[in-house]
Design an enzyme around this catalytic site. Structure first.
Site, short mmCIF file in Angstrom:
data_model
loop_
_atom_site.label_atom_id
_atom_site.label_comp_id
_atom_site.label_asym_id
_atom_site.label_seq_id
_atom_site.Cartn_x
_atom_site.Cartn_y
_atom_site.Cartn_z
N ASP A 64 27.24 7.43 -25.79
CA ASP A 64 27.35 7.13 -24.35
C ASP A 64 25.96 7.21 -23.71
O ASP A 64 25.45 8.29 -23.42
CB ASP A 64 28.30 8.19 -23.75
CG ASP A 64 28.57 7.96 -22.27
OD1 ASP A 64 27.76 7.30 -21.60
OD2 ASP A 64 29.60 8.46 -21.79
N LYS A 105 10.61 5.66 -18.65
CA LYS A 105 11.40 4.45 -19.00
C LYS A 105 10.98 3.97 -20.39
O LYS A 105 11.82 3.56 -21.19
CB LYS A 105 11.16 3.36 -17.94
CG LYS A 105 12.08 2.15 -18.08
CD LYS A 105 11.57 1.09 -19.03
CE LYS A 105 12.55 -0.06 -19.18
NZ LYS A 105 12.10 -1.07 -20.14
P1 NDP Z 1 36.77 12.29 -28.55
O1 NDP Z 1 37.72 12.42 -27.43
O2 NDP Z 1 36.91 11.13 -29.46
O3 NDP Z 1 36.83 13.67 -29.34
C1 NDP Z 1 36.18 13.87 -30.55
C2 NDP Z 1 37.19 14.30 -31.55
O4 NDP Z 1 36.64 14.22 -32.85
C3 NDP Z 1 37.60 15.75 -31.40
O5 NDP Z 1 38.59 15.91 -30.43
C4 NDP Z 1 38.08 16.10 -32.78
O6 NDP Z 1 39.45 15.85 -32.84
C5 NDP Z 1 37.39 15.05 -33.67
N1 NDP Z 1 36.53 15.67 -34.68
C6 NDP Z 1 36.59 15.44 -36.01
N2 NDP Z 1 35.65 16.14 -36.67
C7 NDP Z 1 34.99 16.86 -35.74
C8 NDP Z 1 33.90 17.77 -35.82
N3 NDP Z 1 33.33 18.10 -36.98
N4 NDP Z 1 33.42 18.29 -34.67
C9 NDP Z 1 33.97 17.96 -33.49
N5 NDP Z 1 35.01 17.11 -33.36
C10 NDP Z 1 35.52 16.56 -34.47
O7 NDP Z 1 35.26 12.27 -28.07
P2 NDP Z 1 34.47 13.30 -27.19
O8 NDP Z 1 35.31 14.43 -26.72
O9 NDP Z 1 33.24 13.61 -27.96
O10 NDP Z 1 34.12 12.46 -25.90
C11 NDP Z 1 33.20 11.40 -25.97
C12 NDP Z 1 33.73 10.23 -25.20
O11 NDP Z 1 34.07 10.63 -23.88
C13 NDP Z 1 32.69 9.17 -25.06
O12 NDP Z 1 33.32 7.93 -25.34
C14 NDP Z 1 32.31 9.24 -23.58
O13 NDP Z 1 31.90 7.99 -23.12
C15 NDP Z 1 33.58 9.69 -22.92
N6 NDP Z 1 33.51 10.36 -21.64
C16 NDP Z 1 32.33 10.74 -21.06
C17 NDP Z 1 32.31 11.39 -19.85
C18 NDP Z 1 30.98 11.82 -19.29
O14 NDP Z 1 29.98 11.75 -19.97
N7 NDP Z 1 30.91 12.30 -18.05
C19 NDP Z 1 33.54 11.69 -19.13
C20 NDP Z 1 34.74 11.31 -19.86
C21 NDP Z 1 34.71 10.65 -21.04
P3 NDP Z 1 40.48 16.96 -33.30
O15 NDP Z 1 39.81 18.29 -33.09
O16 NDP Z 1 41.63 16.77 -32.41
O17 NDP Z 1 40.74 16.67 -34.72
#
Ligand code: NDP
Length: 430
Positions: free
Chosen positions: A285, A269
């Site tokens: 997150d 913790k």
């Molecule tokens: P997003 O859905 O915001 O996706 C990240 C986006 O960033 C990608 O889809 C991509 O969009 C864009 N991007 C731009 N530059 C880059 C790069 N260099 N590398 C990678 N991606 C890039 O976020 P995440 O998919 O990361 O999901 C995180 C969120 O999901 C948090 O808010 C979390 O709380 C939530 N979440 C968590 C869960 C869990 O932990 N169990 C379950 C469900 C949700 P593009 O490729 O389209 O341009």
């Protein structure tokens, strides 16, 4: 970074701290103005972030100083309500600087998505079909999120994990398929979920099974971050204890946290005090990190210390911490939350890997501070000194009353809310 303006930040007013950060080039003039006006999540943005939003829940955002990580200096933003966390991180980082700061190693950032199938008529046939069609499965997954593939990431590997039935808990057997996905700068939850949901019907077809679910696993065992540090033994002496004694007692305290889960939970913790505060400040997150880290602490079958402390050949104290850290540098609220954006500018991190290095180092610093206090003067002295102001506020003190009540509380043998209320009452009667 002009460090002289960061000296004794804790003794300065909030306005002078902001000025110090600006003079030391940790923040820009624009950010100094932003901070002076106070940083708020606009109501309109908050309204779009969650359902049924009615207000924002605020926490203090502070900065820990003295961090030298992989030869780079950092001022670290931390969002936390516990009074002693930032002071502890800063003082441990100062000790760790004496022998060159933190050295970190970051694993490849590979995330895991799970597709869970049940009622498989023939497990061997199902396994063979998945192996035979691996390429098609990966292709279907990548077609579901082509932009991550264009950036150089995407689904890379498939692992088959049959989960045997467990008679004790009356669970049936499951056929679990892991998709290993490189999500690059994103934590990737949504990228992963899109991909595993896209391959679910195809996997049902291949295996003749029924899908139960498809979602990422927050147990990010392929996304580990490690921080190491060395503390010169001469610097560890405190009160009646010599440096050697403090070093040995810290090592023993860690041995206890390896052996005893009751101690390990509190030990870890303390580490999470640091990790969570930075995870939160950077818009990541923290529930995902918490869940994964604690599962990792129990990977041997017993919940144990996440850190290890040992004696170097020359007698110095060596510390090491490894945790799964699937954080993002983009995505989620990182792109638009004003405090997360400010934290990004303060840290100046260039990649999610660099942010992992910072976070795991803060966790190790926090652990050192807690252990050193525990095995010497005890945790309460430093803790309650800082807790005094919180008690004063809880007692109803405002403005100058807060300092008066806190100062008088520190002189009391019993520092508690009742004592704070009594001091405030006496002050008001004067
Ligand atoms: P997003 O859905 O915001 O996706 C990240 C986006 O960033 C990608 O889809 C991509 O969009 C864009 N991007 C731009 N530059 C880059 C790069 N260099 N590398 C990678 N991606 C890039 O976020 P995440 O998919 O990361 O999901 C995180 C969120 O999901 C948090 O808010 C979390 O709380 C939530 N979440 C968590 C869960 C869990 O932990 N169990 C379950 C469900 C949700 P593009 O490729 O389209 O341009």
């Amino acid at each position: 970074m002009e460090k002289e303006f960061l000296n004794k930040l804790y003794m300065k007013s909030r306005a002078d701290r902001i000025k110090g950060l600006s003079l030391s080039n940790v923040i820009s003039m624009e950010d100094a103005i932003l901070l002076k006006d106070d940083l708020h999540l606009p109501a309109e943005v908050a309204d779009h972030m969650i359902e049924n939003q009615i207000a924002t829940y605020e926490l203090p955002l502070g900065v820990a100083v003295n961090f030298l990580i992989d030869q780079k200096e950092y001022v670290v933003p931390m969002a936390v309500e516990e009074p002693s966390v930032i002071a502890a991180a800063s003082s441990a980082a100062k000790m760790i600087n004496l022998a060159g700061g933190f050295q970190t190693t970051i694993q490849n950032r590979t995330m895991i998505g799970q597709v869970v199938l049940k009622d498989i008529p023939d497990m061997i046939f199902a396994r063979d079909m998945v192996i035979k069609h691996q390429k098609d499965i990966l292709q279907k997954a990548n077609e579901a999120h082509p932009s991550i593939v264009k950036r150089g990431g995407g689904a890379k590997e498939i692992i088959i994990r049959p989960i045997a039935a467990d008679k004790t808990f009356h669970t049936p057997s499951f056929f679990v398929i892991h998709l290993h996905i490189e999500t690059l700068e994103a934590m990737g939850a949504n990228i992963i979920d899109t991909m595993v949901e896209a391959i679910k019907p195809y996997l049902e077809e291949l295996t003749n099974g029924t899908a139960l679910m498809a979602i990422l696993s927050n147990y990010a065992t392929e996304c580990l971050a490690t921080a190491n540090c060395r503390i010169p033994v001469w610097s560890l002496g405190k009160g009646e204890y010599t440096g050697e004694e403090v070093r040995n007692r810290i090592i023993e305290a860690c041995q206890l946290a390896i052996a005893d889960p009751y101690r390990a939970v509190t030990h870890n913790k303390g580490i999470m005090n640091g990790i969570d505060s930075v995870v939160l400040a950077t818009g990541n997150d923290w529930r995902a990190i918490e869940a994964g880290v604690h599962a990792f602490a129990a990977r041997s079958g017993q919940y144990r210390s996440l850190s290890s402390w040992s004696k170097a050949e020359n007698g110095d104290l060596l510390g090491s911490l490894t945790v799964p850290l699937p954080i993002g540098a983009v995505g989620g609220s990182i792109n638009f939350h004003p405090a997360a954006q400010l934290s990004k500018r303060i840290l100046g991190y260039q990649s999610a890997k660099e942010l992992e290095s910072i976070i795991v180092s803060v966790g190790l610093a926090q652990n050192l501070s807690a252990l050193k206090a525990l095995v010497t003067e005890g945790i309460q002295k430093g803790h309650m000194g800082l807790q005094a102001k919180s008690l004063a506020i809880s007692a109803g003190a405002i403005g100058k009353e807060v300092k008066y009540v806190a100062d008088h509380l520190k002189q009391r043998k019993n520092m508690n809310l009742a004592a704070a209320k009594e001091i405030l009452r006496q002050l008001k009667e004067k």
